[in-house]
Design a protein around this motif. Structure first.
Motif, PDB file in Angstrom:
ATOM      1  N   VAL A 111       0.854  -1.189   0.000  1.00 32.70           N
ATOM      2  CA  VAL A 111       0.000   0.000   0.000  1.00 32.70           C
ATOM      3  C   VAL A 111       0.892   1.241   0.000  1.00 32.70           C
ATOM      4  O   VAL A 111       1.866   1.317   0.751  1.00 32.70           O
ATOM      5  CB  VAL A 111      -0.919   0.017   1.243  1.00 32.70           C
ATOM      6  N   PHE A 112       0.540   2.198  -0.826  1.00 30.54           N
ATOM      7  CA  PHE A 112       1.260   3.468  -0.877  1.00 30.54           C
ATOM      8  C   PHE A 112       0.362   4.600  -0.394  1.00 30.54           C
ATOM      9  O   PHE A 112      -0.864   4.516  -0.473  1.00 30.54           O
ATOM     10  CB  PHE A 112       1.701   3.797  -2.308  1.00 30.54           C
ATOM     11  N   VAL A 135       4.993   4.078   2.286  1.00 34.78           N
ATOM     12  CA  VAL A 135       4.632   2.713   1.893  1.00 34.78           C
ATOM     13  C   VAL A 135       4.357   1.923   3.157  1.00 34.78           C
ATOM     14  O   VAL A 135       4.930   2.189   4.215  1.00 34.78           O
ATOM     15  CB  VAL A 135       5.763   2.074   1.051  1.00 34.78           C
ATOM     16  N   MET A 136       3.471   0.975   3.057  1.00 33.94           N
ATOM     17  CA  MET A 136       3.117   0.159   4.223  1.00 33.94           C
ATOM     18  C   MET A 136       2.651  -1.221   3.791  1.00 33.94           C
ATOM     19  O   MET A 136       2.266  -1.437   2.634  1.00 33.94           O
ATOM     20  CB  MET A 136       2.047   0.853   5.070  1.00 33.94           C
ATOM     21  N   GLN A 170       2.156   0.394  10.241  1.00 38.04           N
ATOM     22  CA  GLN A 170       2.675   1.756  10.351  1.00 38.04           C
ATOM     23  C   GLN A 170       3.399   2.127   9.056  1.00 38.04           C
ATOM     24  O   GLN A 170       4.145   1.320   8.510  1.00 38.04           O
ATOM     25  CB  GLN A 170       3.644   1.867  11.526  1.00 38.04           C
ATOM     26  N   PRO A 171       3.185   3.329   8.556  1.00 37.34           N
ATOM     27  CA  PRO A 171       3.826   3.712   7.301  1.00 37.34           C
ATOM     28  C   PRO A 171       5.310   3.979   7.453  1.00 37.34           C
ATOM     29  O   PRO A 171       5.775   4.388   8.528  1.00 37.34           O
ATOM     30  CB  PRO A 171       3.080   4.990   6.907  1.00 37.34           C
ATOM     31  N   LEU A 172       6.051   3.752   6.381  1.00 33.75           N
ATOM     32  CA  LEU A 172       7.462   4.068   6.302  1.00 33.75           C
ATOM     33  C   LEU A 172       7.673   5.047   5.161  1.00 33.75           C
ATOM     34  O   LEU A 172       6.974   4.987   4.143  1.00 33.75           O
ATOM     35  CB  LEU A 172       8.296   2.805   6.044  1.00 33.75           C
ATOM     36  N   ARG A 253      11.392  -5.435   4.414  1.00 34.65           N
ATOM     37  CA  ARG A 253      11.535  -3.999   4.639  1.00 34.65           C
ATOM     38  C   ARG A 253      10.322  -3.349   5.322  1.00 34.65           C
ATOM     39  O   ARG A 253      10.476  -2.477   6.142  1.00 34.65           O
ATOM     40  CB  ARG A 253      11.816  -3.246   3.325  1.00 34.65           C
ATOM     41  N   LEU A 254       9.104  -3.788   4.959  1.00 32.34           N
ATOM     42  CA  LEU A 254       7.899  -3.133   5.472  1.00 32.34           C
ATOM     43  C   LEU A 254       7.472  -3.668   6.827  1.00 32.34           C
ATOM     44  O   LEU A 254       6.705  -3.021   7.539  1.00 32.34           O
ATOM     45  CB  LEU A 254       6.744  -3.289   4.481  1.00 32.34           C
TER      46      LEU A 254
END
Length: 264
Positions: A111-112, A135-136, A170-172, A253-254
């Motif tokens: 998800v962006f 991104v998440m 949580q978004p990064l 990474r996410l």
């Protein structure tokens, strides 16, 4: 289009009531097999208008049918789309009651979130990447208001692309150097691995999905806004959801995103 305004409105009303009552209805394409994607989007717009009148709001868009097997199943060469409504968004770890849906299944996807608006036509993959800020990891609960998932393309489009709810990690901040085609994912239900996938399953590149959405919506005068969530499509076949289930998708990474299914 193959339907009148009255038919479009009555079909949207039937879906609105099916969502409210959690009672599935017969496929529209049973009564009229000539219905096409354009008819489905007309019904979808009417349905969204009814939901917004109730106080909901659009916070993004989802793309579906982003893999070749799904496109082959629905005899289409392009994805479909539907809105993401604020009332359907949950945070990772949420307990979501199974009774809130009719025939739910769960999918994992990337998800962006946009940091600036995008409006087609002419949006490239590079332009889309530059517009993404975060991104998440995401889980989508897909649900069908059409009985027994007997859907053809027009049916699922009309039914908000079969969207039920979404669960987000949580978004990064987006790393512009990372290639999300290579983002791997392991999906478990109650601790058992039930699927794996990678970002390339979503139209070959999840960022390409963002560009496709911007260009497709732009033809209808719709702009993807800053802050909009973009669900880029499932990385695997949907998995049925039952009370008591615990779903976890662990992404490179996410990190992980988790969904607990309640019994009521």
């Amino acid at each position: 289009m193959n339907t009148s305004a009255d038919d479009t409105n009555s079909r949207a009303r039937a879906l609105y009531e099916a969502r409210a009552n959690r009672l599935a209805i017969a496929p529209f394409t049973d009564a009229d097999p000539t219905l096409e994607a354009e008819d489905g989007y007309a019904i979808q717009r009417e349905l969204v208008g009814m939901l917004l009148a109730d106080g909901d709001c659009v916070v993004g868009y989802k793309a579906g049918l982003t893999s070749e097997p799904m496109q082959e199943m629905f005899k289409t060469r392009t994805p479909d789309y539907g809105p993401v409504l604020a009332s359907t968004v949950r945070a990772s770890g949420a307990i979501v009651p199974a009774s809130a849906f009719i025939a739910p299944k769960v999918e994992a996807e990337i998800v962006f979130r946009l940091g600036r608006p995008l409006r087609g036509p002419g949006v490239t993959v590079e332009t889309a990447r530059e517009a993404i800020s975060e991104v998440m990891a995401g889980l989508e609960i897909v649900d069908s208001r059409i009985e027994h998932w007997r859907i053809r393309l027009a049916d699922t489009i009309a039914d908000l692309a079969s969207n039920g709810a979404i669960v987000l990690s949580q978004p990064l901040a987006l790393d512009p150097e990372h290639d999300h085609r290579l983002t791997g994912m392991v999906f478990t239900r109650n601790g058992d691995v039930v699927a794996t996938g990678a970002g390339a399953a979503a139209l070959g590149d999840p960022v390409k999905v963002v560009a496709w959405l911007a260009n497709t919506l732009g033809r209808h005068g719709v702009t993807l806004k800053a802050g909009h969530l973009i669900m880029t499509g499932a990385l695997h076949a949907a998995v049925p959801m039952h009370p008591g289930d615990r779903f976890v998708a662990e992404f490179d990474r996410l990190g992980p995103v988790t969904l607990h299914v309640g019994g009521a």
